[in-house]
Design an enzyme around this catalytic site. Structure first.
Site, short mmCIF file in Angstrom:
data_model
loop_
_atom_site.label_atom_id
_atom_site.label_comp_id
_atom_site.label_asym_id
_atom_site.label_seq_id
_atom_site.Cartn_x
_atom_site.Cartn_y
_atom_site.Cartn_z
N ASN A 181 2.49 28.76 22.69
CA ASN A 181 2.89 29.51 21.80
C ASN A 181 3.63 31.00 22.42
OD1 ASN A 181 0.79 30.92 23.07
ND2 ASN A 181 -0.21 31.82 21.36
N ASP B 105 -4.12 35.22 20.93
CA ASP B 105 -4.20 34.22 21.62
C ASP B 105 -5.49 33.23 21.40
OD1 ASP B 105 -2.54 32.41 23.01
OD2 ASP B 105 -2.77 33.39 25.11
N TYR C 106 -32.57 24.47 34.69
CA TYR C 106 -33.63 23.72 33.97
C TYR C 106 -33.37 22.08 34.30
CZ TYR C 106 -35.35 27.77 31.41
OH TYR C 106 -35.70 29.07 31.08
N VAL D 227 -1.97 33.49 27.86
CA VAL D 227 -2.54 32.69 28.68
C VAL D 227 -2.66 31.30 28.03
CG1 VAL D 227 -4.04 34.20 30.20
CG2 VAL D 227 -4.80 33.37 28.05
N SER E 176 -19.29 32.73 35.66
CA SER E 176 -19.03 32.93 34.10
C SER E 176 -17.60 32.48 33.89
CB SER E 176 -19.17 34.43 33.73
OG SER E 176 -20.30 35.05 33.77
N HIS F 36 -16.36 40.11 27.97
CA HIS F 36 -16.75 39.09 28.94
C HIS F 36 -16.96 37.63 27.86
CE1 HIS F 36 -19.87 36.31 30.51
NE2 HIS F 36 -19.74 36.83 31.62
N ASP G 218 -22.88 33.93 24.31
CA ASP G 218 -22.59 35.18 25.24
C ASP G 218 -22.43 36.48 24.51
OD1 ASP G 218 -20.33 36.63 26.76
OD2 ASP G 218 -20.45 34.65 27.80
CA LIG Z 1 -1.02 31.34 24.85
#
Ligand SMILES: [Ca+2]
Ligand SMILES: [Ca+2]
Ligand SMILES: [Ca+2]
Length: 366
Positions: free
Chosen positions: A150, A88, A248, A154, A312, A136, A79
């Site tokens: 944690n 994070d 492919y 996210v 993506s 991205h 990427d």
């Molecule tokens: Ca987290």
């Protein structure tokens, strides 16, 4: 003494004996993993099935069964760069085990000096993360493996994983030649170091058929590396008009369409009854991004979060699923992992006749 009595029956009998004060089962308590990550707790991470959304990947159910991945499983991110020092992501940043950081040498003999977090094939240097333009790649990384539990940001499909980076997308996109180098980079890392690299995440597409790229994907397949690829964002039928690299014919490819939080095919998502394998969450997906704080010479890069849309974003949910399955089934080869992902999909009306499985990602039974 041998007994054919069940535990509860035996306890009941003991309770009835006058000399027994009390008898009860010695329960074994399982520590279950419940996300305390703010974007999960708020319900925004529908793709992880926050708030019980069954159109999500149902990762939360796997976590509740203590299935949260393993730091012995590696995923390659092909990427942009990804912000491996993000608050994070840092705990799940993988490093090339054959390379000594910062000694100016190509310790592992792959022709690349100090490729510790991966390699930047676009800039031809070892700084895979080059700033806020690498949003991205950073977003993709968070959906695969942002750190869970944690109390920050996210959480990815897997809480524990190691992510390595081959950067080939820059501000002007990437070239086929550098895509081939990126795929081969991971194949070589696995072959050279015996790294347990089970898949690459490929949230990119465009361009025509390249025999060279297909051959590189096949070399990855021979090394038991899945190539998990985005179906594309033009809303068209890939059976009618082929889209690469997801299209492919290589067996180790999993092509991913995008769905919304209500289970519909995302309006932008490409599809294909024979060329796209399954759907996964790709609309309104919160994940990790780099951001800028301050201005001018005082500007610094900070950890941040944002909501993006695209196939993506769907693709890394499936890459995370591959890492989760591999962590639970260490002997599984690439096609067994693919089969597990495909056969566990939930039948979905919007994907029927538009994907090979006719279903959406569901990791709850892994
Ligand atoms: Ca987290
Ligand atoms: Ca090297
Ligand atoms: Ca660079």
């Amino acid at each position: 003494m041998e007994s054919k009595m069940g535990t509860m029956e035996a306890i009941e009998r003991l309770r009835n004996m006058p000399e027994i004060e009390y008898a009860e089962p010695n329960w074994i308590y399982q520590h279950t993993a419940v996300s305390n990550d703010p974007y999960f707790e708020s319900g925004q991470l529908w793709g992880m099935s926050a708030g019980g959304n069954l159109n999500g990947s149902r990762a939360a159910e796997a976590w509740a069964a203590n299935k949260t991945g393993s730091n012995t499983v590696y995923i390659g991110i092909i990427d942009e760069g990804y912000m491996y020092m993000h608050e994070d992501l840092a705990a799940n940043a993988g490093v090339n085990p054959g390379e000594v950081a910062g000694n100016g040498m190509d310790d592992d003999g792959n022709g690349l000096i100090d490729d510790v977090y991966g390699w930047d094939f676009e800039g031809n240097n070892n700084t895979v993360f080059d700033g806020v333009g690498d949003d991205h790649g950073t977003h993709v990384a968070g959906s695969i493996g942002a750190v869970g539990g944690n109390d920050k940001g996210v959480v990815g499909v897997v809480w524990n994983v190691k992510m390595l980076n081959a950067k080939f997308l820059g501000s002007r996109g990437g070239t086929t030649a550098n895509a081939i180098k990126s795929v081969d980079y991971f194949t070589d890392l696995k072959t050279r170091h015996g790294l347990n690299l089970v898949a690459t995440n490929n949230s990119w597409g465009g361009g025509g058929y390249s025999q060279g790229l297909k051959d590189a994907i096949d070399r990855a397949g021979a090394a038991d590396i899945l190539f998990i690829a985005a179906a594309g964002n033009s809303g068209t039928n890939n059976d009618a008009s082929a889209s690469y690299p997801s299209g492919y014919t290589s067996e180790n490819i999993i092509a991913v369409a995008s769905i919304t939080s209500t289970g519909g095919l995302s309006s932008f998502s490409q599809y294909g009854a024979t060329t796209v394998d399954l759907g996964a969450p790709g609309s309104a997906i919160w994940s990790t991004v780099p951001a800028t704080s301050g201005k001018g010479k005082n500007a610094t890069i900070i950890s941040s979060y944002a909501s993006y849309n695209g196939t993506s974003m769907a693709t890394p949910h499936v890459a995370g699923a591959a890492a989760l399955y591999a962590s639970l089934n260490p002997g599984a080869d690439a096609l067994q992992i693919k089969n597990a992902i495909m056969s566990s999909t939930t039948p979905t009306a919007s994907l029927a006749g538009k994907t090979v499985t006719g279903g959406r990602l569901n990791v709850s039974g892994f």
